[in-house]
Design a protein around this motif. Structure first.
Motif, PDB file in Angstrom:
ATOM      1  N   UNK A 153       0.851  -1.191   0.000  1.00 55.65           N
ATOM      2  CA  UNK A 153       0.000   0.000   0.000  1.00 55.65           C
ATOM      3  C   UNK A 153       0.886   1.240   0.000  1.00 55.65           C
ATOM      4  N   UNK A 154       0.552   2.177  -0.865  1.00 52.04           N
ATOM      5  CA  UNK A 154       1.246   3.455  -0.891  1.00 52.04           C
ATOM      6  C   UNK A 154       0.617   4.381   0.141  1.00 52.04           C
ATOM      7  N   UNK A 155       1.452   4.885   1.056  1.00 47.54           N
ATOM      8  CA  UNK A 155       1.004   5.806   2.100  1.00 47.54           C
ATOM      9  C   UNK A 155       1.961   6.991   2.113  1.00 47.54           C
ATOM     10  N   UNK A 156       1.459   8.140   1.704  1.00 45.67           N
ATOM     11  CA  UNK A 156       2.314   9.316   1.643  1.00 45.67           C
ATOM     12  C   UNK A 156       3.469   9.118   0.684  1.00 45.67           C
ATOM     13  N   UNK A 157       4.689   9.328   1.160  1.00 44.64           N
ATOM     14  CA  UNK A 157       5.887   9.199   0.337  1.00 44.64           C
ATOM     15  C   UNK A 157       6.500   7.809   0.388  1.00 44.64           C
ATOM     16  N   UNK A 158       5.811   6.850   1.022  1.00 47.17           N
ATOM     17  CA  UNK A 158       6.383   5.527   1.217  1.00 47.17           C
ATOM     18  C   UNK A 158       5.504   4.436   0.601  1.00 47.17           C
ATOM     19  N   UNK A 159       6.157   3.350   0.237  1.00 49.86           N
ATOM     20  CA  UNK A 159       5.482   2.117  -0.143  1.00 49.86           C
ATOM     21  C   UNK A 159       5.626   1.148   1.016  1.00 49.86           C
ATOM     22  N   UNK A 160       4.503   0.751   1.606  1.00 49.92           N
ATOM     23  CA  UNK A 160       4.516  -0.184   2.731  1.00 49.92           C
ATOM     24  C   UNK A 160       4.182  -1.590   2.253  1.00 49.92           C
ATOM     25  N   UNK A 161       4.782  -2.582   2.911  1.00 55.25           N
ATOM     26  CA  UNK A 161       4.508  -3.974   2.607  1.00 55.25           C
ATOM     27  C   UNK A 161       4.317  -4.783   3.879  1.00 55.25           C
ATOM     28  N   UNK A 162       3.439  -5.795   3.805  1.00 54.16           N
ATOM     29  CA  UNK A 162       3.172  -6.693   4.922  1.00 54.16           C
ATOM     30  C   UNK A 162       3.409  -8.131   4.497  1.00 54.16           C
ATOM     31  N   UNK A 163       3.995  -8.904   5.406  1.00 55.79           N
ATOM     32  CA  UNK A 163       4.191 -10.329   5.156  1.00 55.79           C
ATOM     33  C   UNK A 163       4.375 -11.069   6.454  1.00 55.79           C
ATOM     34  N   UNK A 164       3.402 -11.896   6.859  1.00 58.26           N
ATOM     35  CA  UNK A 164       3.487 -12.545   8.160  1.00 58.26           C
ATOM     36  C   UNK A 164       3.417 -11.497   9.253  1.00 58.26           C
ATOM     37  N   UNK A 165       4.470 -11.407  10.094  1.00 62.61           N
ATOM     38  CA  UNK A 165       4.564 -10.369  11.121  1.00 62.61           C
ATOM     39  C   UNK A 165       5.418  -9.187  10.664  1.00 62.61           C
TER      40      UNK A 165
END
Length: 287
Positions: A258-270
Motif C-alpha cells: 500500500x502506498x502511504x504518503x511518500x512511502x510504499x509499505x509492505x506486509x508479510x506474516x509479522x
C-alpha cells in the motif's frame, strides 16, 4: 498476544497518512487450522525508531480487510459478513451486511458509500445506510475490489472473474484468463490493472485487456508508487513494472502493498516494511 505459543500473527492491512500515523489490522490464529478461533485486532502504529504499537479495537471474528476513508474513518469486513467501522469520534460499531459466507475485501468511495467482495461471489454496494446485494449463481470467490469513482468499480475473483459496476448496474466482463485473479488496482477509468495466479497481469478496462509480461508467480497485491506499478509476489519478492515486464526489485516476502504518503509499505506474516524510493526499512512486529 502474538508472543503466546497458542497463537500466530498475520498482518492483513495497513492504512494511514505517514509513518507516524498508521493503523494496522492483524489476525491472530491458533497453530492448527481452526478458522472459528481466529480473532482480529486493529492498532495504531508508529513505524519509526522506536516502533510503537497501541491496540485500538479487538473483534471476535476473522477480519479480512481494512481501509481508511478520505476523512480518516476506518472500515473493515469479516468472514461473518459484518462491516466494522468507526464513527467521527473513533468509536467502533458493527453492522451485518447479509453475507454469512464471508466478505474478503472492500473499497470505500466515501463515508456514505462502499463496496465489498464476498467469498461466495457476493457483490455488496453499501450506500447511505442501504445495502444492495448481488449474488453470483456460480459462487465464484471474489478476492478484491477497487474503484476509480463511485460509479466505476471493479471486482475480480476466481476463474478470471471480472465484474464492473457502472451507473448503478453490475456487468460481468469477458475474462482475459481462466486463472484466479487476486488483486485489482484502478489508476484511471482507462487504466485498470488486474493480476493473480501464475503471473497473470493485465492492463485495460471493460472488456479490453492487454496481457503484460510477468514471471510465473502468484501476484497477491498491487500498488502505484512513484509513477510505477509495484506487485507483491509473496515469497518471490517485490516487483516493479518495467517496459519489458515485471522485474524483481526486492527479495523480501511480502503479500500486501500500500502506498502511504511518500512511502510504499509492505506486509508479510509479522513483517512490516517500508520503501522510501531508495531503501527498505522495517522488521517483525510483536503485538
Amino acid at each position: 498476544m502474538s508472543n503466546q505459543p497458542d497463537h500466530q500473527t498475520s498482518l492483513i492491512s495497513i492504512v494511514g497518512t505517514h509513518p507516524r500515523d498508521l493503523q494496522l489490522l492483524a489476525n491472530l490464529a491458533p497453530p492448527v487450522d481452526d478458522p472459528e478461533s481466529i480473532f482480529s485486532v486493529v492498532g495504531s502504529l508508529q513505524h519509526e525508531t522506536p516502533v510503537t504499537w497501541t491496540k485500538m479495537y479487538e473483534a471476535e471474528a476473522w477480519v479480512t480487510s481494512m481501509i481508511r476513508s478520505p476523512t480518516g474513518r476506518l472500515y473493515a469486513v469479516d468472514m461473518e459478513g459484518q462491516l466494522h467501522s468507526t464513527d467521527t469520534a473513533g468509536k467502533w460499531t458493527t453492522r451485518d451486511l447479509g453475507c454469512p459466507d464471508g466478505l474478503i475485501d472492500l473499497w470505500v468511495a466515501s463515508d456514505d458509500e462502499l463496496f465489498a467482495a464476498g467469498d461466495q461471489g457476493d457483490r455488496v454496494h453499501f450506500s447511505k445506510g442501504k445495502v444492495e446485494l448481488v449474488r453470483d449463481p456460480t459462487n465464484r470467490r471474489l478476492n478484491a475490489v477497487h474503484g476509480c469513482a463511485p460509479n466505476d468499480v471493479y471486482m475480480v475473483g476466481d476463474k478470471g472473474a471480472i465484474f464492473q459496476y457502472r451507473d448503478g448496474q453490475w456487468a460481468e466482463m469477458e475474462p482475459p484468463t481462466n486463472y484466479n485473479l487476486l488483486t485489482v488496482l484502478c489508476i484511471s477509468q482507462q487504466e485498470i490493472y488486474v493480476a493473480g495466479a501464475r503471473g497473470m497481469l493485465f492492463r485495460g478496462s471493460g472488456n479490453d485487456w492487454e496481457q503484460l509480461k510477468a514471471p510465473d508467480i502468484n501476484i497477491s497485491s498491487l500498488a502505484w508508487y512513484r509513477g510505477a506499478l509495484h506487485a507483491a509476489g509473496g515469497k518471490d519478492g517485490v516487483f516493479r513494472l518495467e517496459p519489458h515486464g515485471l522485474e524483481q526489485v526486492k527479495n523480501l516476502t511480502l503479500y500486501r502493498l500500500r502506498t502511504i504518503g511518500d512511502h510504499l509499505f509492505g506486509l508479510g506474516g509479522r513483517l512490516v516494511a517500508r520503501f522510501d524510493g531508495t531503501g527498505w526499512w522495517g522488521g517483525p512486529l510483536n503485538l
